[in-house]
Structure formats: C-alpha cells, structure tokens
Design a protein around this motif. Sequence first.
Motif: not given
Length: 79
Positions: A38-61
């Motif tokens: 996984i290199v991006e979540v919602e178009g934002k770069a992912v460097a670690n698990a924290g980035d992934l979790l933040r990206g997922i949680h920013e999407k409310k539904e």
Amino acid sequence: TKQLGDYFGVADGKGILITNVGENSPAAKAGLKAGDVIVEVEGKAVANAGDLLRGIHEKKEGEVSLTIVRNRNRQTVKV
C-alpha cells in the motif's frame, strides 16, 4: 527498506507491505493479497501504519481508495 522496495517494485521503499489478508475480510473482498504494498490512501502517500490508519479514519463513511503496487504495477482498489 530500499532493498525490499526494489524487490517489490516500490522505488522509494515507502509503503506498507501486506503480509496477511484475513479470509472474507473487507481487504480480501477488495482483492488485496499478501505481497501487495500500500503506497497511498485516498491519494495521500503512506510511509507507515500510522499514515494508513489516519487516512482510513479521515474517511467518515463509504469506501476507502488505496493505491497499491502489485508485481511492480500501481493500481487502485476500493475497500
């Protein structure tokens, strides 16, 4: 690492390597597999698990868009 990045086709070595996907999980239903990176979540770069979790949680539904590298090719999946 750079060495793993080269092996998996991720030039800068940044991303999250999927090592296991639970059977019947949302990730499995979206087609994610062990060995995908996984290199991006919602178009934002992912460097670690924290980035992934933040990206997922920013999407409310709804679905979350993930850009992955599989077999040295980038593709986007919805989870």
